[in-house]
Write an enzyme that holds these catalytic residues in place. Structure first.
Site, PDB file in Angstrom:
ATOM      1  N   GLU A 114       0.866  -8.136   5.070  1.00  0.00           N
ATOM      2  CA  GLU A 114       1.935  -7.315   4.493  1.00  0.00           C
ATOM      3  C   GLU A 114       1.342  -5.995   4.026  1.00  0.00           C
ATOM      4  O   GLU A 114       0.219  -5.974   3.510  1.00  0.00           O
ATOM      5  CB  GLU A 114       2.574  -7.997   3.279  1.00  0.00           C
ATOM      6  CG  GLU A 114       3.584  -9.062   3.631  1.00  0.00           C
ATOM      7  CD  GLU A 114       2.983 -10.452   3.605  1.00  0.00           C
ATOM      8  OE1 GLU A 114       1.871 -10.590   3.060  1.00  0.00           O
ATOM      9  OE2 GLU A 114       3.607 -11.380   4.143  1.00  0.00           O
ATOM     10  N   TYR A 126      -4.192  -0.200  10.447  1.00  0.00           N
ATOM     11  CA  TYR A 126      -3.755  -1.421  11.137  1.00  0.00           C
ATOM     12  C   TYR A 126      -3.263  -1.106  12.549  1.00  0.00           C
ATOM     13  O   TYR A 126      -3.497  -1.870  13.475  1.00  0.00           O
ATOM     14  CB  TYR A 126      -2.654  -2.117  10.333  1.00  0.00           C
ATOM     15  CG  TYR A 126      -3.097  -2.564   8.957  1.00  0.00           C
ATOM     16  CD1 TYR A 126      -4.336  -3.172   8.765  1.00  0.00           C
ATOM     17  CD2 TYR A 126      -2.288  -2.378   7.842  1.00  0.00           C
ATOM     18  CE1 TYR A 126      -4.745  -3.575   7.503  1.00  0.00           C
ATOM     19  CE2 TYR A 126      -2.695  -2.786   6.575  1.00  0.00           C
ATOM     20  CZ  TYR A 126      -3.924  -3.377   6.414  1.00  0.00           C
ATOM     21  OH  TYR A 126      -4.338  -3.776   5.171  1.00  0.00           O
TER      22      TYR A 126
HETATM   23  C1  LIG Z   1      -6.675   1.439   3.669  1.00  0.00           C
HETATM   24  C2  LIG Z   1      -8.171   1.574   3.367  1.00  0.00           C
HETATM   25  C3  LIG Z   1      -8.777   0.174   3.212  1.00  0.00           C
HETATM   26  C4  LIG Z   1      -8.847   2.287   4.534  1.00  0.00           C
HETATM   27  O1  LIG Z   1     -10.255   2.311   4.280  1.00  0.00           O
HETATM   28  P1  LIG Z   1     -11.184   3.516   4.781  1.00  0.00           P
HETATM   29  O2  LIG Z   1     -12.595   3.072   4.659  1.00  0.00           O
HETATM   30  O3  LIG Z   1     -10.810   4.774   4.104  1.00  0.00           O
HETATM   31  O4  LIG Z   1     -10.766   3.585   6.304  1.00  0.00           O
HETATM   32  P2  LIG Z   1     -11.597   4.182   7.530  1.00  0.00           P
HETATM   33  O5  LIG Z   1     -12.457   5.328   7.083  1.00  0.00           O
HETATM   34  O6  LIG Z   1     -12.265   3.069   8.246  1.00  0.00           O
HETATM   35  O7  LIG Z   1     -10.407   4.784   8.398  1.00  0.00           O
HETATM   36  C5  LIG Z   1      -9.738   3.969   9.321  1.00  0.00           C
HETATM   37  C6  LIG Z   1      -8.425   4.599   9.737  1.00  0.00           C
HETATM   38  O8  LIG Z   1      -7.479   4.448   8.689  1.00  0.00           O
HETATM   39  C7  LIG Z   1      -6.599   5.568   8.690  1.00  0.00           C
HETATM   40  N1  LIG Z   1      -6.757   6.251   7.392  1.00  0.00           N
HETATM   41  C8  LIG Z   1      -7.562   5.863   6.374  1.00  0.00           C
HETATM   42  N2  LIG Z   1      -7.376   6.678   5.310  1.00  0.00           N
HETATM   43  C9  LIG Z   1      -6.436   7.563   5.666  1.00  0.00           C
HETATM   44  C10 LIG Z   1      -5.798   8.647   4.998  1.00  0.00           C
HETATM   45  N3  LIG Z   1      -6.097   8.971   3.736  1.00  0.00           N
HETATM   46  N4  LIG Z   1      -4.847   9.331   5.663  1.00  0.00           N
HETATM   47  C11 LIG Z   1      -4.515   9.015   6.921  1.00  0.00           C
HETATM   48  N5  LIG Z   1      -5.103   7.999   7.620  1.00  0.00           N
HETATM   49  C12 LIG Z   1      -6.033   7.281   7.002  1.00  0.00           C
HETATM   50  C13 LIG Z   1      -7.014   6.453   9.847  1.00  0.00           C
HETATM   51  O9  LIG Z   1      -6.276   6.031  10.966  1.00  0.00           O
HETATM   52  C14 LIG Z   1      -8.480   6.091  10.010  1.00  0.00           C
HETATM   53  O10 LIG Z   1      -8.956   6.283  11.304  1.00  0.00           O
HETATM   54  P3  LIG Z   1      -9.624   7.719  11.715  1.00  0.00           P
HETATM   55  O11 LIG Z   1     -10.691   7.975  10.714  1.00  0.00           O
HETATM   56  O12 LIG Z   1     -10.120   7.441  13.093  1.00  0.00           O
HETATM   57  O13 LIG Z   1      -8.511   8.704  11.621  1.00  0.00           O
HETATM   58  C15 LIG Z   1      -8.410   2.443   2.093  1.00  0.00           C
HETATM   59  O14 LIG Z   1      -7.643   3.619   2.209  1.00  0.00           O
HETATM   60  C16 LIG Z   1      -8.054   1.747   0.788  1.00  0.00           C
HETATM   61  O15 LIG Z   1      -8.861   1.018   0.216  1.00  0.00           O
HETATM   62  N6  LIG Z   1      -6.819   1.985   0.297  1.00  0.00           N
HETATM   63  C17 LIG Z   1      -6.399   1.412  -0.980  1.00  0.00           C
HETATM   64  C18 LIG Z   1      -6.163  -0.073  -0.865  1.00  0.00           C
HETATM   65  C19 LIG Z   1      -5.113  -0.394   0.172  1.00  0.00           C
HETATM   66  O16 LIG Z   1      -4.106   0.289   0.291  1.00  0.00           O
HETATM   67  N7  LIG Z   1      -5.336  -1.496   0.924  1.00  0.00           N
HETATM   68  C20 LIG Z   1      -4.421  -1.946   1.951  1.00  0.00           C
HETATM   69  C21 LIG Z   1      -3.479  -2.932   1.386  1.00  0.00           C
HETATM   70  S1  LIG Z   1      -2.338  -3.525   2.630  1.00  0.00           S
END
Ligand SMILES: CC(C)(COP(=O)(O)OP(=O)(O)OC[C@H]1O[C@@H](n2cnc3c(N)ncnc32)[C@H](O)[C@@H]1OP(=O)(O)O)[C@@H](O)C(=O)NCCC(=O)NCCS
Length: 159
Positions: A114, A126
């Site tokens: 979710e 995702y």
């Molecule tokens: C979602 C989360 C886990 C992604 O982690 P991350 O280490 O920043 O992600 P990555 O660097 O591996 O990026 C993977 C992809 O996510 C997307 N992405 C991540 N952060 C983004 C941002 N701020 N804006 C747009 N796209 C984003 C992009 O598609 C990215 O791919 P790209 O770098 O090739 O464009 C992180 O933002 C987070 O911890 N968020 C808060 C907690 C959360 O919302 N968890 C999910 C609950 S369902």
């Protein structure tokens, strides 16, 4: 699927009780309604065979974590977070790819999760992994805060 370790100084490993303080700090920074300390503590002290708690570590520092469960052919991503100062460095992809690899190895065939309809960064992550929207849960995160249900199939390992 090959796990992409974005940096050789990062490791993907099981979460331990000693990690809890760092994990909770990330959880509290990342979520408006974080999971409780008690839930993490009890889960790590009395692990369930179908639940997996993993971290990505840089030296001794936890930079992110993922929690998922595998029940026969069905798996669910329950939580994923990366420390705000370490986001956008590929750690989220590394966590998710590593978890999907474990799910595939354990015989999982379908993965669901979710995500808040307003959480676009997570949805982009995702989507890159082939998750698609298959439903919506109204008020899942509280009043007027809906969640998408996402799903993806996991291909059987040919080896
Ligand atoms: C979602 C989360 C886990 C992604 O982690 P991350 O280490 O920043 O992600 P990555 O660097 O591996 O990026 C993977 C992809 O996510 C997307 N992405 C991540 N952060 C983004 C941002 N701020 N804006 C747009 N796209 C984003 C992009 O598609 C990215 O791919 P790209 O770098 O090739 O464009 C992180 O933002 C987070 O911890 N968020 C808060 C907690 C959360 O919302 N968890 C999910 C609950 S369902």
């Amino acid at each position: 699927m090959t796990t992409q370790n974005p940096r050789p100084d990062l490791t993907f490993e099981p979460m331990h009780a000693d990690d809890l303080q760092q994990v909770l700090a990330i959880e509290n920074q990342c979520f408006e309604d974080p999971w409780s300390t008690l839930y993490f503590r009890v889960s790590l002290k009395h692990p369930r065979s179908y639940e997996y708690f993993y971290v990505v570590r840089h030296e001794r520092t936890v930079v992110g974590y993922i929690i998922f469960c595998i029940l026969h052919e069905e798996a669910q991503i329950l939580n994923i977070a990366v420390s705000p100062v370490c986001q956008r460095q590929g750690i989220g992809k590394y966590l998710l790819a590593s978890a999907l690899e474990m799910i595939q190895a354990a015989g999982g065939r379908e993965v669901s999760l979710e995500v808040d309809v307003s959480n676009l960064p997570a949805q982009y992550l995702y989507r890159q992994f082939g998750f698609r929207i298959c439903g919506i849960r109204k008020n899942y995160y509280g009043r007027y805060k809906d969640a998408y249900v996402l799903r993806k199939g996991v291909e059987a390992d040919a080896t």
